[in-house]
Design a protein around this motif. Sequence first.
Motif, PDB file in Angstrom:
ATOM      1  N   THR A 130       0.809  -1.225   0.000  1.00  0.00           N
ATOM      2  CA  THR A 130       0.000   0.000   0.000  1.00  0.00           C
ATOM      3  C   THR A 130       0.840   1.271   0.000  1.00  0.00           C
ATOM      4  O   THR A 130       0.287   2.370   0.002  1.00  0.00           O
ATOM      5  CB  THR A 130      -0.927   0.025   1.238  1.00  0.00           C
ATOM      6  OG1 THR A 130      -0.125  -0.006   2.431  1.00  0.00           O
ATOM      7  CG2 THR A 130      -1.868  -1.171   1.219  1.00  0.00           C
ATOM      8  N   GLY A 131       2.151   1.131   0.012  1.00  0.00           N
ATOM      9  CA  GLY A 131       3.031   2.291   0.044  1.00  0.00           C
ATOM     10  C   GLY A 131       3.155   2.955  -1.313  1.00  0.00           C
ATOM     11  O   GLY A 131       2.551   2.546  -2.305  1.00  0.00           O
ATOM     12  N   ALA A 157      -4.469  11.291   1.332  1.00  0.00           N
ATOM     13  CA  ALA A 157      -5.581  11.464   2.264  1.00  0.00           C
ATOM     14  C   ALA A 157      -6.178  10.104   2.617  1.00  0.00           C
ATOM     15  O   ALA A 157      -6.449   9.283   1.727  1.00  0.00           O
ATOM     16  CB  ALA A 157      -6.649  12.364   1.637  1.00  0.00           C
ATOM     17  N   GLY A 158      -6.338   9.856   3.914  1.00  0.00           N
ATOM     18  CA  GLY A 158      -6.961   8.616   4.355  1.00  0.00           C
ATOM     19  C   GLY A 158      -6.035   7.431   4.469  1.00  0.00           C
ATOM     20  O   GLY A 158      -6.462   6.361   4.936  1.00  0.00           O
ATOM     21  N   THR A 164      -4.741   2.119   9.838  1.00  0.00           N
ATOM     22  CA  THR A 164      -5.178   1.901  11.220  1.00  0.00           C
ATOM     23  C   THR A 164      -6.293   0.865  11.283  1.00  0.00           C
ATOM     24  O   THR A 164      -6.278  -0.037  12.133  1.00  0.00           O
ATOM     25  CB  THR A 164      -5.654   3.223  11.840  1.00  0.00           C
ATOM     26  OG1 THR A 164      -4.559   4.153  11.854  1.00  0.00           O
ATOM     27  CG2 THR A 164      -6.159   3.019  13.258  1.00  0.00           C
ATOM     28  N   GLY A 165      -7.252   0.976  10.388  1.00  0.00           N
ATOM     29  CA  GLY A 165      -8.354   0.012  10.361  1.00  0.00           C
ATOM     30  C   GLY A 165      -7.885  -1.387  10.014  1.00  0.00           C
ATOM     31  O   GLY A 165      -8.319  -2.373  10.637  1.00  0.00           O
ATOM     32  N   TRP A 166      -6.999  -1.496   9.016  1.00  0.00           N
ATOM     33  CA  TRP A 166      -6.475  -2.804   8.608  1.00  0.00           C
ATOM     34  C   TRP A 166      -5.711  -3.443   9.753  1.00  0.00           C
ATOM     35  O   TRP A 166      -5.865  -4.639  10.037  1.00  0.00           O
ATOM     36  CB  TRP A 166      -5.568  -2.631   7.388  1.00  0.00           C
ATOM     37  CG  TRP A 166      -5.064  -3.906   6.805  1.00  0.00           C
ATOM     38  CD1 TRP A 166      -5.626  -4.638   5.800  1.00  0.00           C
ATOM     39  CD2 TRP A 166      -3.868  -4.615   7.195  1.00  0.00           C
ATOM     40  NE1 TRP A 166      -4.871  -5.761   5.536  1.00  0.00           N
ATOM     41  CE2 TRP A 166      -3.787  -5.779   6.372  1.00  0.00           C
ATOM     42  CE3 TRP A 166      -2.874  -4.393   8.132  1.00  0.00           C
ATOM     43  CZ2 TRP A 166      -2.744  -6.693   6.481  1.00  0.00           C
ATOM     44  CZ3 TRP A 166      -1.840  -5.303   8.256  1.00  0.00           C
ATOM     45  CH2 TRP A 166      -1.784  -6.434   7.439  1.00  0.00           C
TER      46      TRP A 166
END
Length: 268
Positions: A130-131, A157-158, A164-166
């Motif tokens: 995801t980076g 953004a986000g 954090t959610g993952w």
Amino acid sequence: MTVLVCSDLDRTLIYSAAAFSLDGPDEAMPRLLCVEFYQGAPLSYMTEAAARMLETLSTAATFVPTTTRTPEQYRRVNLLEKPAGYAITANGGHLLVDGVDDPEWAASVRARVADGCAPLADVQEHLVRTGGDFVLKRRNASGLFAYTVVDRAALPAGWVEDLTGWCAERGWRTSLQGRKVYCLPACLTKAAAAEEVARRTGASTMLAAGDSLLDIELLEAADLSIRPAHGELHDTGWTFPATAVTASRGITAGLEVSEWLLERATAP
């Protein structure tokens, strides 16, 4: 009565030049002491007044530097003339006793982490996947957690919220501190290591200080605690009944923290 004082380091007691937040004329600036060098260059500072207070505090109480830094990163910091007898590093993953890593504590932490959350390799793989160009460095900290150094201005953004959610779904948590985004097992806490030091020293009272989300358990576990008026906790508006907040920001908040800890550690 033994008083235990556990304090975070970066942006709580010690500050890089980028975090000074000093205002006013040059001639009014406080005298500073460099307490860390990295690759031969000065990196972290505190005011000379704060350094004097910490020296006094270390003789009046059991003072324990308590940091997310790895043991190697912690050893670069010369906080006291005589190093503290105990130090908590890697967010509680390592307990140093007279500068030496306690192997039994480290083993117990690793066993607890292995039982309570997804493997570090899964988190590292997700960070790579995801980076993007905004990620400047990726690091593995003591084989316990991961952090990335990012370009804050270029952060999508986000992205932090999604991460954090993952992580939360896998028993991990995140913390954004300066340019670093930390991903740590939720069960890896400074508070657990602080409670172990309290048990070993027979402390009857614990004081604590910290500025980030990773300090929450430590601040809540203490009888009294303090946080600076900056950092993650301040930005999120976090409060707790037993936690005071400094009046100032930046390196002068570090002076306030030192003074507050000393006053309460030596109170009759």
